[in-house]
Design a protein around this motif. Sequence first.
Motif, PDB file in Angstrom:
ATOM      1  N   ALA A  28      23.809  -1.718 130.204  1.00  0.00           N
ATOM      2  CA  ALA A  28      25.183  -1.895 130.698  1.00  0.00           C
ATOM      3  C   ALA A  28      25.171  -2.626 132.039  1.00  0.00           C
ATOM      4  O   ALA A  28      25.995  -3.519 132.276  1.00  0.00           O
ATOM      5  CB  ALA A  28      25.881  -0.547 130.824  1.00  0.00           C
ATOM      6  N   GLN A  29      24.240  -2.274 132.910  1.00  0.00           N
ATOM      7  CA  GLN A  29      24.147  -2.950 134.205  1.00  0.00           C
ATOM      8  C   GLN A  29      23.757  -4.413 134.031  1.00  0.00           C
ATOM      9  O   GLN A  29      24.320  -5.300 134.680  1.00  0.00           O
ATOM     10  CB  GLN A  29      23.156  -2.235 135.113  1.00  0.00           C
ATOM     11  N   LEU A  30      22.797  -4.669 133.127  1.00  0.00           N
ATOM     12  CA  LEU A  30      22.399  -6.056 132.877  1.00  0.00           C
ATOM     13  C   LEU A  30      23.549  -6.861 132.288  1.00  0.00           C
ATOM     14  O   LEU A  30      23.746  -8.030 132.642  1.00  0.00           O
ATOM     15  CB  LEU A  30      21.185  -6.100 131.947  1.00  0.00           C
ATOM     16  N   LEU A  31      24.318  -6.243 131.399  1.00  0.00           N
ATOM     17  CA  LEU A  31      25.493  -6.912 130.836  1.00  0.00           C
ATOM     18  C   LEU A  31      26.461  -7.288 131.952  1.00  0.00           C
ATOM     19  O   LEU A  31      26.927  -8.423 132.021  1.00  0.00           O
ATOM     20  CB  LEU A  31      26.181  -6.009 129.806  1.00  0.00           C
ATOM     21  N   MET A  32      26.743  -6.342 132.847  1.00  0.00           N
ATOM     22  CA  MET A  32      27.660  -6.614 133.948  1.00  0.00           C
ATOM     23  C   MET A  32      27.107  -7.723 134.858  1.00  0.00           C
ATOM     24  O   MET A  32      27.837  -8.636 135.256  1.00  0.00           O
ATOM     25  CB  MET A  32      27.923  -5.345 134.768  1.00  0.00           C
ATOM     26  N   LEU A  33      25.813  -7.666 135.164  1.00  0.00           N
ATOM     27  CA  LEU A  33      25.203  -8.688 136.021  1.00  0.00           C
ATOM     28  C   LEU A  33      25.336 -10.076 135.408  1.00  0.00           C
ATOM     29  O   LEU A  33      25.705 -11.038 136.092  1.00  0.00           O
ATOM     30  CB  LEU A  33      23.729  -8.377 136.262  1.00  0.00           C
ATOM     31  N   GLU A  34      25.024 -10.186 134.128  1.00  0.00           N
ATOM     32  CA  GLU A  34      25.077 -11.491 133.465  1.00  0.00           C
ATOM     33  C   GLU A  34      26.508 -11.995 133.323  1.00  0.00           C
ATOM     34  O   GLU A  34      26.784 -13.165 133.579  1.00  0.00           O
ATOM     35  CB  GLU A  34      24.387 -11.431 132.096  1.00  0.00           C
ATOM     36  N   LEU A  35      27.421 -11.112 132.931  1.00  0.00           N
ATOM     37  CA  LEU A  35      28.814 -11.539 132.766  1.00  0.00           C
ATOM     38  C   LEU A  35      29.441 -11.946 134.097  1.00  0.00           C
ATOM     39  O   LEU A  35      30.226 -12.883 134.156  1.00  0.00           O
ATOM     40  CB  LEU A  35      29.645 -10.424 132.122  1.00  0.00           C
ATOM     41  N   ALA A  36      29.091 -11.224 135.163  1.00  0.00           N
ATOM     42  CA  ALA A  36      29.655 -11.512 136.480  1.00  0.00           C
ATOM     43  C   ALA A  36      28.853 -12.574 137.223  1.00  0.00           C
ATOM     44  O   ALA A  36      29.242 -12.991 138.307  1.00  0.00           O
ATOM     45  CB  ALA A  36      29.717 -10.225 137.310  1.00  0.00           C
TER      46      ALA A  36
END
Length: 159
Positions: A28-36
């Motif tokens: 979830a953190q990696l998803l947020m990092l990549e999307l943002a």
Amino acid sequence: GLDEFSVSASSVLATRKTISEWSGEQAAQLLMLELANLEAHNLYMEYDEPVDPELLARFEEGICRMEKGEPLGHVLGFEWFYGYRFTVNEDVLIPRPETEELVANILAGYDEHFGGQPAEAVDIGTGSGAIAIALAKEEPSIHVTASDISEVYFDRSLA
């Protein structure tokens, strides 16, 4: 529902415990990092700042897909391998971290046995092309031939 204009990254990540285990929270953190398009330290510096509603919607959609068993790489449409970004989808295996070790070992063996001399390598069943492309980019003296049964995917991975 969530007030989209006052939702922070910390509250979004805190509410997504259904992926539960550390790897799920990490995904979830990696998803947020990549999307943002953020580095980890930036995410934590902006942890309590409001999240853009469009980003929140994309994050929630990605979380739902991962909760259904879809890998993070497929949700994002890419995977990082040996410092390079590769397109991935359901038609190809996602490059594994262990495969990065294979590339590192090949490069170390090349240095030990060939020391800058031209060499040939063949990657059969290349899929995303991660091994072949990483080897070719890391050591220009290695001429890499890659092949795969899926020409359509292979052409897209090189784009």
